[in-house]
Write an enzyme that holds these catalytic residues in place. Sequence first.
Site, PDB file in Angstrom:
ATOM      1  N   CYS A 389     -67.654  99.457  74.167  1.00 17.32           N
ATOM      2  CA  CYS A 389     -66.704  98.348  74.056  1.00 17.32           C
ATOM      3  C   CYS A 389     -65.468  98.581  74.918  1.00 17.32           C
ATOM      4  O   CYS A 389     -65.548  98.481  76.137  1.00 17.32           O
ATOM      5  CB  CYS A 389     -66.374  98.096  72.585  1.00 17.32           C
ATOM      6  SG  CYS A 389     -65.896  96.391  72.297  1.00 17.32           S
ATOM      7  N   HIS A 515     -71.606  97.569  70.149  1.00 21.04           N
ATOM      8  CA  HIS A 515     -71.468  98.806  69.364  1.00 21.04           C
ATOM      9  C   HIS A 515     -72.842  99.297  68.894  1.00 21.04           C
ATOM     10  O   HIS A 515     -73.269  98.969  67.776  1.00 21.04           O
ATOM     11  CB  HIS A 515     -70.574  98.559  68.148  1.00 21.04           C
ATOM     12  CG  HIS A 515     -69.139  98.342  68.509  1.00 21.04           C
ATOM     13  ND1 HIS A 515     -68.235  99.361  68.614  1.00 21.04           N
ATOM     14  CD2 HIS A 515     -68.479  97.209  68.833  1.00 21.04           C
ATOM     15  CE1 HIS A 515     -67.064  98.874  68.965  1.00 21.04           C
ATOM     16  NE2 HIS A 515     -67.179  97.564  69.109  1.00 21.04           N
ATOM     17  N   GLU A 517     -73.737 102.046  67.718  1.00 20.76           N
ATOM     18  CA  GLU A 517     -73.682 102.915  66.527  1.00 20.76           C
ATOM     19  C   GLU A 517     -73.888 102.140  65.232  1.00 20.76           C
ATOM     20  O   GLU A 517     -74.233 102.711  64.206  1.00 20.76           O
ATOM     21  CB  GLU A 517     -72.356 103.691  66.474  1.00 20.76           C
ATOM     22  CG  GLU A 517     -71.092 102.843  66.365  1.00 20.76           C
ATOM     23  CD  GLU A 517     -70.587 102.364  67.710  1.00 20.76           C
ATOM     24  OE1 GLU A 517     -71.314 102.512  68.716  1.00 20.76           O
ATOM     25  OE2 GLU A 517     -69.460 101.825  67.758  1.00 20.76           O
TER      26      GLU A 517
END
Length: 557
Positions: A389, A515, A517
């Site tokens: 990001c 993102h 994750e």
Amino acid sequence: MDSVEPRQTKHVFVTGGVVSSLGKGIASASLGLLLKRRGLRVGLQKFDPYLNVDPGTMNPFQHGEVFVLDDGAETDLDLGHYERFLSENLTRQSNVTTGQIYETVISRERRGDYLGATVQVIPHVTNEIKSRIRRLERRNGAVDVVITEIGGTVGDIESQPFLEAIRQMGLESPPGTTLYIHLTLIPFIDAAGEPKTKPTQHSVKALREIGIQPHLLLCRTASELSEEIRAKIGLFCNMPASAVFSAVDVNSVYEVPLLFHEQGVDDLVCRTLLLETPPPQLDDWHAMVHRIKNPGRRVRIAICGKYVSLKDAYKSIIESFVHAGVANDAHVELVWVSSESIKKQGPEPFLDNVDGLLIPGGFGERGVEGKIEAIRFVRQHGIPFLGICLGMQCAVIEYARSVCSLENAQSTEFNREAPHPVITLLSEQREVTNMGGTMRLGAYPCVIKEGTKSHQAYGTTQISERHRHRYEFNNQYRDLILQAGMIAAGLSPDGTLVEIIEVPDHPWFVAVQFHPELKSRPTDPHPLYRDFVAAAVKFRASRQTQAVVGRHEAGMA
Ligand code: GLN
């Protein structure tokens, strides 16, 4: 077993006492996993007592990471634990706040729906809470067990309406359909040389005063509680010693469900809720925990961000590295570097000894120049890099400045008058002044270019990833930057948004606008984190070979 209807949804309520941060989220997620692995359909949700409508407007120092779901909901970081343990994508229905409850009740009152009644906490607010709890009973068909975690600590003013609502649910439901779990702390006092049960006694007393008798106590403790202590706690808390469990501190959160199961937590839950199931299937979970605890090698990865003093702000990133470590048979040691220190002292002292660099997401200008310098260092030294990001935006700025000679290239987030705004707002974002939920949020599809590192990682050209940002790669600079060498490895399906960039002629330099994750799971590591760690393992090996050759040449080996 005869009195129970086959498909009646059961409810488990998880409350916490004594202090916060005992791991209610992990405890709820662990029970969810155990029940799911017994073949039950499980719903997990968290009720947060604060007045914010969602945590999206809160500073990470206040609240830790904001966990974004596929549907764009900005939620509490415990939802991340739920998704990782259940290996399921949840929806915005799984995180409810006091702010949302009051928003609904007040707009209903304004519409005149209460027909002249005085609108009160009991029953109007508690009814709204109960209907939100029940909402999860049907999710793609009937759910067998809904686990509801109540945020905060028993005794807090804010959580009272929630406790009252779950008390009423127990009263209104047939026996064997609701169960209360209370998580507390048993501190060990050195001077006394023993674990202390009094805070737990008081916490359960506070619960019983409002009409809730827990069925099960999970006691956070440094070491396992003796039979004697369990009996004492049981006696004072009006429950059998067999319902008092030790939640012993462990190194990996993924051990918690195994510890619970060994002690029979899920067994007691199923017996109390009259659920007959086979034992849970946990072989792969055992294998995964074994690999976490016995890694074959190590790598060091630097994380350079603004909130490095508060690890909760990067919870999902930390977990993704645990998962990627399992996939690579490696322990990933995270080295936290403050971007402001890099600005002051330069990148070398911090990055000379690491095998990879990750720049996470973030907001605001503080620390950005340090991140840009760190990226320049790893790009020039062939150190593996993953940008997330803001990390991707900084990588574009760095490349524009160093390779495309766009001096002072910048994001308009940091300088509205930047001469080269390589990162900028989309026109529809420019008008937005309201802060809540106004970003590009949630899952968006992305098309990956074949032959790139990203393509190698995902093994497909069609992906979907979660976003949370306002600014984007500025298309006015796209040709110039790509002609200089940078690759647009992922684009939105209509080609208008750059979602992934890569730098060629580098061992592994990938940065993404989303993102990844948020979608990594212990049993299914995210491909980008997995390949980033693999590149770091390779980089470390080559660094070590070079060091040996170097010593050899100097006649030292
Ligand atoms: N501040 C940047 C934006 O709003 C990046 C956000 C992030 O990293 N999550 O676009």
